[in-house]
Design a protein around this motif. Structure first.
Motif, PDB file in Angstrom:
ATOM      1  N   TYR A 209     -63.589  -7.495  28.280  1.00 54.17           N
ATOM      2  CA  TYR A 209     -63.781  -7.367  26.829  1.00 54.17           C
ATOM      3  C   TYR A 209     -64.228  -8.684  26.210  1.00 54.17           C
ATOM      4  N   ALA A 210     -63.659  -9.776  26.671  1.00 51.67           N
ATOM      5  CA  ALA A 210     -64.067 -11.080  26.133  1.00 51.67           C
ATOM      6  C   ALA A 210     -65.535 -11.339  26.430  1.00 51.67           C
ATOM      7  N   ASP A 211     -65.980 -10.956  27.636  1.00 46.47           N
ATOM      8  CA  ASP A 211     -67.338 -11.265  28.069  1.00 46.47           C
ATOM      9  C   ASP A 211     -68.380 -10.401  27.369  1.00 46.47           C
ATOM     10  N   LEU A 212     -68.000  -9.214  26.897  1.00 44.35           N
ATOM     11  CA  LEU A 212     -68.968  -8.335  26.244  1.00 44.35           C
ATOM     12  C   LEU A 212     -68.726  -8.178  24.754  1.00 44.35           C
ATOM     13  N   VAL A 213     -67.505  -7.895  24.382  1.00 42.52           N
ATOM     14  CA  VAL A 213     -67.192  -7.581  22.995  1.00 42.52           C
ATOM     15  C   VAL A 213     -66.700  -8.807  22.231  1.00 42.52           C
ATOM     16  N   GLY A 214     -66.038  -9.717  22.941  1.00 43.05           N
ATOM     17  CA  GLY A 214     -65.395 -10.849  22.287  1.00 43.05           C
ATOM     18  C   GLY A 214     -66.332 -11.811  21.592  1.00 43.05           C
ATOM     19  N   TRP A 215     -67.595 -11.825  21.995  1.00 40.32           N
ATOM     20  CA  TRP A 215     -68.538 -12.751  21.366  1.00 40.32           C
ATOM     21  C   TRP A 215     -68.709 -12.452  19.878  1.00 40.32           C
ATOM     22  N   GLY A 216     -68.608 -11.178  19.520  1.00 37.55           N
ATOM     23  CA  GLY A 216     -68.721 -10.824  18.108  1.00 37.55           C
ATOM     24  C   GLY A 216     -67.586 -11.414  17.290  1.00 37.55           C
ATOM     25  N   ALA A 217     -66.367 -11.397  17.854  1.00 34.92           N
ATOM     26  CA  ALA A 217     -65.220 -11.980  17.158  1.00 34.92           C
ATOM     27  C   ALA A 217     -65.394 -13.484  16.999  1.00 34.92           C
ATOM     28  N   LEU A 218     -65.888 -14.143  18.039  1.00 33.19           N
ATOM     29  CA  LEU A 218     -66.129 -15.594  17.957  1.00 33.19           C
ATOM     30  C   LEU A 218     -67.206 -15.910  16.919  1.00 33.19           C
ATOM     31  N   LEU A 219     -68.251 -15.103  16.894  1.00 29.35           N
ATOM     32  CA  LEU A 219     -69.334 -15.323  15.935  1.00 29.35           C
ATOM     33  C   LEU A 219     -68.828 -15.130  14.504  1.00 29.35           C
ATOM     34  N   ALA A 220     -68.010 -14.112  14.308  1.00 30.07           N
ATOM     35  CA  ALA A 220     -67.434 -13.875  12.986  1.00 30.07           C
ATOM     36  C   ALA A 220     -66.480 -14.987  12.579  1.00 30.07           C
ATOM     37  N   ILE A 241     -70.702  -6.968  14.096  1.00 29.84           N
ATOM     38  CA  ILE A 241     -69.315  -7.366  13.830  1.00 29.84           C
ATOM     39  C   ILE A 241     -69.272  -8.419  12.729  1.00 29.84           C
ATOM     40  N   VAL A 242     -70.215  -9.374  12.767  1.00 28.32           N
ATOM     41  CA  VAL A 242     -70.287 -10.380  11.703  1.00 28.32           C
ATOM     42  C   VAL A 242     -70.583  -9.716  10.364  1.00 28.32           C
ATOM     43  N   LEU A 243     -71.494  -8.763  10.361  1.00 26.16           N
ATOM     44  CA  LEU A 243     -71.852  -8.059   9.128  1.00 26.16           C
ATOM     45  C   LEU A 243     -70.637  -7.321   8.568  1.00 26.16           C
ATOM     46  N   ALA A 244     -69.864  -6.697   9.442  1.00 21.36           N
ATOM     47  CA  ALA A 244     -68.655  -6.001   8.993  1.00 21.36           C
ATOM     48  C   ALA A 244     -67.661  -6.982   8.387  1.00 21.36           C
ATOM     49  N   SER A 245     -67.549  -8.176   8.989  1.00 17.53           N
ATOM     50  CA  SER A 245     -66.607  -9.180   8.478  1.00 17.53           C
ATOM     51  C   SER A 245     -67.010  -9.661   7.083  1.00 17.53           C
ATOM     52  N   LYS A 246     -68.307  -9.655   6.798  1.00 14.04           N
ATOM     53  CA  LYS A 246     -68.767 -10.092   5.478  1.00 14.04           C
ATOM     54  C   LYS A 246     -68.398  -9.086   4.388  1.00 14.04           C
ATOM     55  N   PHE A 247     -68.086  -7.856   4.806  1.00 17.73           N
ATOM     56  CA  PHE A 247     -67.645  -6.842   3.849  1.00 17.73           C
ATOM     57  C   PHE A 247     -66.122  -6.690   3.866  1.00 17.73           C
ATOM     58  N   GLY A 248     -65.450  -7.712   4.384  1.00 18.22           N
ATOM     59  CA  GLY A 248     -63.991  -7.719   4.369  1.00 18.22           C
ATOM     60  C   GLY A 248     -63.341  -6.939   5.484  1.00 18.22           C
ATOM     61  N   LEU A 249     -64.117  -6.521   6.486  1.00 15.01           N
ATOM     62  CA  LEU A 249     -63.558  -5.743   7.601  1.00 15.01           C
ATOM     63  C   LEU A 249     -63.397  -6.623   8.835  1.00 15.01           C
ATOM     64  N   SER A 250     -62.656  -7.717   8.668  1.00 15.52           N
ATOM     65  CA  SER A 250     -62.584  -8.699   9.742  1.00 15.52           C
ATOM     66  C   SER A 250     -61.251  -8.707  10.474  1.00 15.52           C
ATOM     67  N   ASN A 251     -60.292  -7.923  10.016  1.00 19.29           N
ATOM     68  CA  ASN A 251     -58.966  -7.944  10.635  1.00 19.29           C
ATOM     69  C   ASN A 251     -58.941  -7.000  11.838  1.00 19.29           C
ATOM     70  N   ILE A 402     -83.442 -10.975   9.816  1.00 18.00           N
ATOM     71  CA  ILE A 402     -82.175 -10.303   9.499  1.00 18.00           C
ATOM     72  C   ILE A 402     -80.998 -11.086  10.067  1.00 18.00           C
ATOM     73  N   ALA A 403     -81.134 -11.555  11.322  1.00 17.54           N
ATOM     74  CA  ALA A 403     -80.071 -12.363  11.929  1.00 17.54           C
ATOM     75  C   ALA A 403     -79.846 -13.648  11.140  1.00 17.54           C
ATOM     76  N   TRP A 404     -80.915 -14.253  10.692  1.00 18.84           N
ATOM     77  CA  TRP A 404     -80.834 -15.478   9.876  1.00 18.84           C
ATOM     78  C   TRP A 404     -80.045 -15.213   8.594  1.00 18.84           C
ATOM     79  N   LEU A 405     -80.348 -14.098   7.936  1.00 22.64           N
ATOM     80  CA  LEU A 405     -79.661 -13.757   6.688  1.00 22.64           C
ATOM     81  C   LEU A 405     -78.175 -13.466   6.924  1.00 22.64           C
ATOM     82  N   ILE A 406     -77.872 -12.782   8.019  1.00 25.38           N
ATOM     83  CA  ILE A 406     -76.472 -12.439   8.307  1.00 25.38           C
ATOM     84  C   ILE A 406     -75.658 -13.682   8.646  1.00 25.38           C
ATOM     85  N   LEU A 407     -76.239 -14.564   9.470  1.00 25.18           N
ATOM     86  CA  LEU A 407     -75.501 -15.740   9.941  1.00 25.18           C
ATOM     87  C   LEU A 407     -75.521 -16.891   8.948  1.00 25.18           C
TER      88      LEU A 407
END
Length: 706
Positions: A209-220, A241-251, A402-407
């Motif tokens: 999970y860390a190797d595939l999914v966890g990168w999104g959590a680190l990026l957020a 995942i980063v986009l979701a965190s920007k809408f308050g869905l980061s927990n 789009i990636a530039w705007l999100i990050l």
């Protein structure tokens, strides 16, 4: 209108259209298939046999590449894979197989008539009989019990095929929908449960999970993309995942990410069911064969979802690509080229490996769709491919913006290319040491049948630019290319073939329809009735039986969990997942310690519990590390990490204490032993607190006390 051939009587057309919008596609009772002319089946079988035989002969060479150790791969990774060699020649033989297939397709128009004449004059059908009988005997020797089961299945199969026309469309729709419901709904509401797994398996799952999914959590969490966040499997998912965190869905918890994977799985199953249903034509029973053959691999709430590298998190490109081919068929060639080019850029950044397969499938589709020959075909394809490239490039630019705007910053794409090149070290080493290919009926059938489909279409002179032929060519191409992954990393099970199972499910539709046509005609011949029914009865139906048995067990377990709770009554929930009590307590204790310690400043820690501890504590290690076991594959990588800690003058490095419940199995234990040995160059262990061994710089220990 009947189709007539020179020197033959009119033959009866059998309508196999998927729906009223499909191109007119006919199958004759004499050919027994939905996509080839009367004379192409036998020559295609012989060409397929010839190419396969050449590949098998080359496969007998046992040449190995450099040992993984010579690439600098960590010893514990080599031990984990269980092989110290990589049989490079089997990859080369498969590429020869693909190369010969491509060459034949290119020259098929010139070879078509000659092959048909030779087959007819030399009584080639007798050779086809010999090949079929030889394959039957080989299968009988390899698995007599399986053949016995196949014989038991044969009368039921013949009855189903014979009476398939009696299956009402509404009933077929209901059965397919009910099966999809069972695959998705119960499991989607089950709380992720690992309570029946030992601590070592829980640690291994976290690595995946860390190797595939966890990168999104680190990026957020603010880690820089392609610097400390290296999503080699694709970076669309982390951006979401980063986009979701920007809408308050980061927990997000571990359980939340499991639900994300389940959502991807559910989308895959739904798209697959739709495609099987639509492409099955009037023989809706074929869609039931296909969905039962494939979907159990994707069923929710089973162990496979805890290894997301073999789930829709990585493989979703494949059904989307096929769906795009089906839905965009009414577009003009240039509009279709631009659309598929734009989609290709998305596929490549979603997952580079499956993205390449989709791109190749699109190009094969365009090649087959062009009705011209010679210079006109080259000119037409050049125009289409140019528009395809424009679509790919323009879409890539849009995705970058789009990636530039999100990050909030411009991603370093050169660093991404370096990341892909680094990945090649893993590939070249055979994923830490590749295994030897052994005969397995399903993988062998997939490859040979897809090649046969391609060769037969190439020899078909009736519908050279037919949509369904082009679709079959595209799907078979994707399947053969994705099979490279299995060739480079063969395994005794099916976990590396899930993508191929889906793609082959579409090819399987033709096999079932050919069987239906074959059993309904008055005279039987070796092709297609005997061959198709034998393949279905002795290989496909037993596999479906196994799949349905697995589905029943998973469904029973899921319902039990929904009604009575976790498998182990003593289980405890940590980060949204049921864990064994001792693992849960240890994980919670370490997470609490990190959370408290982080109040004093950045915390550098390294743990085998690389997914649960960060999510539960809401604190990510200040070190550029996601998972020690899988991130740092080379000895030199780990040495660089140690040097970085020294250069930053890190006062305390927290490492998993040895011989605890979270130490993991033997390979993870060896990994952390190696890390401690390298860390001892600049640091020394001191006290152990709540499962953490605290290391401090040697220089600090040598300072005289005041």
């Amino acid at each position: 209108m009947p189709i007539t051939q020179s020197g033959s009587e009119p033959t009866e057309i059998i309508d196999t259209r998927a729906d009223s919008k499909d191109d007119s596609i006919g199958a004759t009772k004499s050919s027994g298939t939905a996509f080839a002319s009367r004379g192409s089946a036998g020559p295609a079988a012989l060409v397929t046999t010839a190419i396969t035989t050449i590949a098998l002969v080359l496969l007998q060479n046992n040449e190995c590449s450099k040992s993984p150790r010579e690439f600098g791969i960590h010893e514990h990774l080599i031990e984990w894979m269980g092989s110290s060699q990589h049989y490079v020649w089997q990859s080369r033989s498969y590429f020869v197989f693909l190369g010969l297939s491509a060459l034949f397709v290119l020259f098929a128009p010139k070879l078509r008539q000659g092959l048909v004449d030779i087959y007819t004059k030399r009584k080639g059908h007798f050779l086809v009989v010999v090949i079929a009988v030889g394959a039957f005997i080989a299968k009988l020797v390899q698995n007599p019990a399986g053949m016995g089961f196949g014989l038991l299945c044969l009368p039921f199969l013949l009855l189903i095929l014979k009476q398939s026309h009696r299956l009402p469309k509404p009933l077929a729709t209901f059965l397919l929908s009910a099966f999809v419901f069972v695959m998705i709904v119960p499991g989607f509401f089950a709380v992720p449960d690992l309570s029946d797994q030992d601590a070592g398996k829980v640690i291994e799952i976290q690595t995946h999970y860390a190797d595939l999914v966890g990168w999104g959590a680190l990026l957020a969490a603010g880690k820089p993309l392609f610097v400390e966040v290296n999503p080699v499997y694709g970076f669309v998912q982390p951006l979401l995942i980063v986009l979701a965190s920007k809408f308050g869905l980061s927990n997000f918890s571990f359980g939340t990410y499991v639900e994300f994977v389940r959502a991807f799985q559910a989308a895959f199953i739904v798209m697959a069911a739709y495609l099987f249903y639509r492409l099955s034509g009037r023989a809706k029973v074929a869609s039931l064969f296909a969905i039962a053959f494939f979907a159990p691999f994707m069923q929710l709430n089973q162990m496979s979802e805890y290894f997301p590298n073999q789930t829709a998190w990585r493989l979703l490109n494949l059904p989307v690509a096929v769906l795009a081919l089906v839905l965009c068929r009414s577009l003009s060639p240039l509009a279709m080229a631009y659309t598929f080019g734009a989609l290709s850029s998305l596929f490549l950044v979603f997952n580079f490996e499956t993205g390449l397969c989709c791109v190749a499938g699109f190009l094969a589709f365009f090649y087959m769709r062009d009705p011209h020959a010679g210079l006109k075909k080259i000119q037409g394809l050049a125009k289409v491919f140019a528009v395809f490239g424009v679509g790919l490039l323009s879409s890539m630019i849009c995705l970058y913006v789009i990636a530039w705007l999100i990050l909030g910053y411009a991603p370093d794409m050169m660093a991404y290319m370096d990341l892909l090149q680094t990945k090649q070290i893993t590939v070249k080493s055979g994923y830490y040491g590749g295994g030897r290919l052994t005969f397995q009926p399903i993988p062998f059938l997939m490859v040979v049948h897809c090649l046969y489909t391609i060769v037969r279409i190439a020899l078909d002179s009736r519908f050279p630019a037919n949509f369904r032929n082009a679709l079959r060519m595209s799907v078979s191409t994707m399947c053969l290319l994705w099979f490279i992954y299995f060739v480079n990393r063969p395994a005794p099970g099916d976990q590396y073939l899930i993508g191929c199972y889906f793609l082959y499910g579409i090819v399987l539709l033709d096999l079932v329809r050919a069987g239906i046509i074959g059993v309904k005609r008055k005279s039987f011949s070796i092709e297609p009735a005997v061959v198709t029914c034998a393949l279905l009865s002795f290989i496909i139906v037993p596999r479906i039986s196994q799949q349905l048995n697995t589905t029943a067990k998973i469904t029973k377990t899921t319902i039990s969990e929904l009604l009575h709770g976790p498998i182990q009554s003593q289980a405890k929930i940590v980060s949204g997942v049921y864990l064994p009590a001792d693992v849960a307590e240890a994980s919670k204790s370490r997470a609490d310690y990190i959370k408290e310690r982080s109040k004093a400043g950045p915390t550098y820690y390294v743990t085998a519990s690389s997914f649960i501890v960060p999510l539960e504590s809401k604190v990510y290690s200040a070190a550029p590390i996601n998972d020690l076991f899988d991130d740092y594959k080379l000895d030199s990588d780990t040495d660089k990490l140690i040097e970085l800690l020294h250069e930053r003058k890190v006062a305390n490095v927290l490492v998993d204490a040895p011989n605890t419940v979270l130490s993991g199995n033997l390979y993870w234990t060896h990994c952390f032993e190696d890390f401690r040995r390298r860390l001892s160059k600049y640091y020394r262990p001191t006290v152990i607190e709540q499962g953490w061994q605290i290391w401090v710089p040697i220089a600090d220990l040598e300072k005289p006390k005041a």
